[in-house]
Design an enzyme around this catalytic site. Structure first.
Site, PDB file in Angstrom:
ATOM      1  N   GLU A  88      -3.046  54.598  24.698  1.00 34.46           N
ATOM      2  CA  GLU A  88      -1.888  54.967  23.880  1.00 34.46           C
ATOM      3  C   GLU A  88      -2.197  54.919  22.393  1.00 34.46           C
ATOM      4  O   GLU A  88      -1.801  55.820  21.648  1.00 34.46           O
ATOM      5  CB  GLU A  88      -0.698  54.060  24.211  1.00 34.46           C
ATOM      6  CG  GLU A  88      -0.111  54.274  25.612  1.00 34.46           C
ATOM      7  CD  GLU A  88      -0.898  53.598  26.722  1.00 34.46           C
ATOM      8  OE1 GLU A  88      -1.873  52.874  26.418  1.00 34.46           O
ATOM      9  OE2 GLU A  88      -0.544  53.790  27.902  1.00 34.46           O
TER      10      GLU A  88
ATOM     11  N   HIS B 139       9.892  47.617  31.290  1.00 34.64           N
ATOM     12  CA  HIS B 139      10.080  49.045  31.551  1.00 34.64           C
ATOM     13  C   HIS B 139      11.465  49.516  31.120  1.00 34.64           C
ATOM     14  O   HIS B 139      11.901  50.596  31.521  1.00 34.64           O
ATOM     15  CB  HIS B 139       9.907  49.355  33.046  1.00 34.64           C
ATOM     16  CG  HIS B 139       8.508  49.767  33.403  1.00 34.64           C
ATOM     17  ND1 HIS B 139       7.410  49.031  33.053  1.00 34.64           N
ATOM     18  CD2 HIS B 139       8.027  50.850  34.071  1.00 34.64           C
ATOM     19  CE1 HIS B 139       6.312  49.650  33.511  1.00 34.64           C
ATOM     20  NE2 HIS B 139       6.665  50.753  34.116  1.00 34.64           N
TER      21      HIS B 139
END
Lengths: 326, 362
Positions: free
Chosen positions: B67, B136
């Site tokens: 990322e 999440h």
């Protein structure tokens, strides 16, 4: 990797490039005590051969990214000395208008696309620039300079992985001076060659004496040629020496952080000394020739400081400008 | 107007995102879309469906699980004339890229004195429900909105999703584009053609004199449902969909407060140092005299979200909380037909999936 034949290097130009960086860095060190350069300076004295040798292999279209210690990279790529010095002095005429200082350098016309001081920060940007060149089928390579400390950053490995995946025309140039600030590589990395890890990532790998500008130029020339031919990313590890402290104008061996090294040995490995000896031996250079170069550089340095003196300070009212682009 | 509305269609938020990406890519060859799962069979909850077939693997691609590195690569592309769109299936994943976002993307234009720009869009999906758990389902708009140089937008309606995404792609700054997962399935009227929607304007969705509700992202949907119920009982509220956390458009909030004097702020994130805190601070600075009573915030409880359904049931504020909040602001002492009101907003069944009553059109 095997060096390609037919790469011609211009040793007088290499020498001049190194001498110029050396004298400019020394001029900064000398005047730093005046406390008018009010930002940290990380000088590259002792490491000039890597910047000059690698940039020797590049064309003006090729692009370079630097790091916190990038005066040499900037100058070797053709960055404007006046604008660099004005930036270090925080002047409006500086390459960042005073927003950056020594650790943030840019000269887009010269293809020096930016230096920033977060270790590893520019590495993926060079990969992105190389990807852009590949997607547009432009004959352009991207180069990023970093040190052995950066090899410990995850982002370098993320970048090498992607560059290898896409076979991008990018050179990862590791200046291994065995130091991260005051911390020796033995305290940070296991005893194995850095470039071997790069090879395992699938990169073409080069390693050599970074204090020998001819070695650097030849290896970089071959690496650039392969990258241009579509052979994918190349990793170049050059062993070199940081003569001064991590930051600032002084020798600091007295701090005792590199006990097994001797300053005299480093001075003995001086890249200028070595190239100069070759010029005397093979090119028949005499003292007058060297003196002429010194004079030329001295005049350029004097002129740069004149430029700084005549430059206005930036307008404080503009300090919030460019937070956002139009 | 007739012909314009004839050129609208009713589609979901997710379809609107896909359409925005498609139309931007058709128009601008420099737009690329990448992210973990972008061209995979699930194509980011269908928001990137079909794009690879249309535009090829050079422009629509998956990426390594890197990322931070890939954010830097996208910055390098952006500096070289491309307009990359980077997608993270959860906001939480983008935490790995904070160095590149904050140190490079947000600073490059500034530190280099305006010589270069970083036109980059990062789509961040806010998860919720079905046991997404503490890593999440974070709603981290405040974290990004703290940073000068970044724009942080959170559209609510499908129409805004498409128009603001296209506008974000055209913008010459790094734009973080937050999509709440529970919005993806909602339907709304969306123009079929290309259009851009401003990134710096809040939008008044409903006008009423009782309370000003300034709300972000999915909480707007909850607020609209409550407003319908309250209207039946004679309480009309103003609902302002903030649409952007940075810049934050205070003008409609301050103007509305001059009429209502009562403020409720709804956010999908936490209260401490959150965007609701920033909004309230600005109200205090710029509109204090309008306040007739202390304002109220409805946000997440000040702890991470757990995973088990029974633990999460009361974690997320819902219509009941909003309704109670509004009534408290309007008149705490008046005797409301509380049970009748709550009856209308109270959820039945599982609460870890989107409210089936919320389908739109919005």
């Amino acid at each position: 990797m095997e060096e390609l034949s037919g790469y011609s290097l211009d040793l007088p130009a290499l020498y001049y490039g190194m001498l110029r960086i050396r004298r400019i860095e020394e001029a900064i060190a000398k005047r730093y005590v005046e406390q008018e350069m009010r930002c940290p300076v990380h000088l590259c004295i002792g490491e000039e051969a890597v910047a000059v040798g690698v940039c020797h292999a590049l064309t003006p279209q090729d692009v370079v990214f630097g790091n916190h210690r990038s005066h040499g990279h900037f100058l070797a790529k053709g960055g404007c000395l006046n604008r660099m010095m004005a930036e270090i002095y925080g002047k409006a005429s500086g390459c960042c208008g005073g927003r950056g200082g020594s650790m943030h350098l840019i000269d887009q016309e010269a293809g020096f696309l930016g230096a920033v001081p977060i270790v590893g920060g520019t590495v993926p940007l060079a990969v992105g620039a190389a990807w852009a060149a590949q997607l547009r089928r432009e004959n352009r390579v991207a180069v990023v300079f970093f040190g052995d400390g950066c090899f410990e950053e995850g982002v370098l490995h993320e970048s090498m992985n992607f560059a290898a995946l896409k076979k991008l025309p990018v050179l990862f140039v590791c200046e291994n001076n065995r130091l991260s600030v005051y911390t020796r590589i033995e305290e940070r990395q296991p005893d194995r060659p850095i470039h071997a890890i790069a090879a395992a990532h699938g990169l073409g790998v080069w390693c050599g004496d970074g204090n020998d500008v001819e070695t650097v130029a030849r290896q970089a020339g071959s690496a650039v040629a392969l990258a241009r031919q579509g052979e994918g990313p190349q990793f170049l590890e050059f062993m070199t020496d940081r003569w001064l402290g991590h930051v600032g104008p002084d020798f600091d061996d007295d701090l005792g952080y590199r006990p097994n090294e001797c300053q005299a040995d480093r001075l003995q490995r001086c890249p200028l000394k070595r190239a100069g000896a070759t010029l005397e031996r093979q090119f028949g250079w005499k003292a007058e020739k060297f003196a002429a170069l010194e004079a030329l550089i001295q005049e350029e340095v004097a002129q740069a400081w004149r430029f700084v003196r005549e430059s206005p300070n930036p307008n404080p009212q503009t300090r919030g400008d460019f937070s956002y682009a139009e | 107007m007739q012909s314009e509305s004839a050129m609208e269609q009713e589609i979901t938020f997710a379809q609107a995102i896909q359409e925005g990406l498609r139309q931007a890519m058709e128009r601008y060859p420099e737009v690329m879309v990448m992210g973990e799962g972008v061209p995979d069979p699930k194509n980011i909850f269908k928001t990137t469906e079909g794009l690879r077939a249309l535009f090829g693997g050079d422009r629509v691609l998956d990426m390594p699980l890197a990322e931070n590195g890939m954010t830097g690569v996208c910055i390098g592309l952006a500096l070289s004339g491309f307009r990359p769109v980077l997608v993270h299936q959860r906001v939480d994943f983008a935490l790995l890229s904070m160095d590149q976002l904050i140190n490079n993307a947000a600073k490059w234009h500034y530190v280099f004195n305006g010589q270069v720009t970083v036109p980059l869009v990062v789509r961040l999906l806010i998860g919720r429900g079905w046991g997404q758990g503490p890593q999440h389902a974070q709603s981290l708009q405040a974290l990004f909105a703290h940073i000068p140089g970044l724009k942080v937008v959170m559209p609510t309606t499908p129409r805004d999703a498409k128009g603001m995404l296209i506008r974000a792609i055209c913008d010459n700054n790094p734009v973080l584009f937050l999509e709440h997962r529970w919005l993806h399935g909602l339907k709304g009227r969306v123009p079929m053609g290309y259009y851009e929607t401003s990134l710096d304007q809040a939008q008044i969705l409903r006008t009423g004199g009782a309370v000003t509700v300034a709300t972000f992202s999915y909480m707007t949907i909850e607020a609209l449902a409550v407003a319908d119920v309250l209207a039946d009982f004679g309480v009309e509220v103003t609902i302002i969909d903030m649409r952007s956390a940075r810049p934050m458009d205070m003008q409609p909030v301050l103007a509305s407060l001059q009429k209502t004097g009562r403020l409720l702020v709804l956010d999908t994130g936490w209260a401490s140092c959150g965007v609701s805190a920033e909004l309230l601070a600005r109200v205090v600075e710029q509109g204090f005299a309008s306040l007739r009573c202390p304002p109220l915030r409805i946000t997440l409880p000040d702890h991470p979200v757990p995973t088990a359904e029974y633990l999460t049931n009361d974690y997320y504020p819902d219509g009941e909380d909003i309704l109670r909040g509004i009534l408290k602001l309007v008149d705490a002492d008046r005797s409301w037909p509380l049970e009748a009101l709550l009856q209308r907003v109270r959820l039945t069944g599982h609460r870890d999936v989107p409210n089936p009553a919320f389908v739109g059109p919005f």
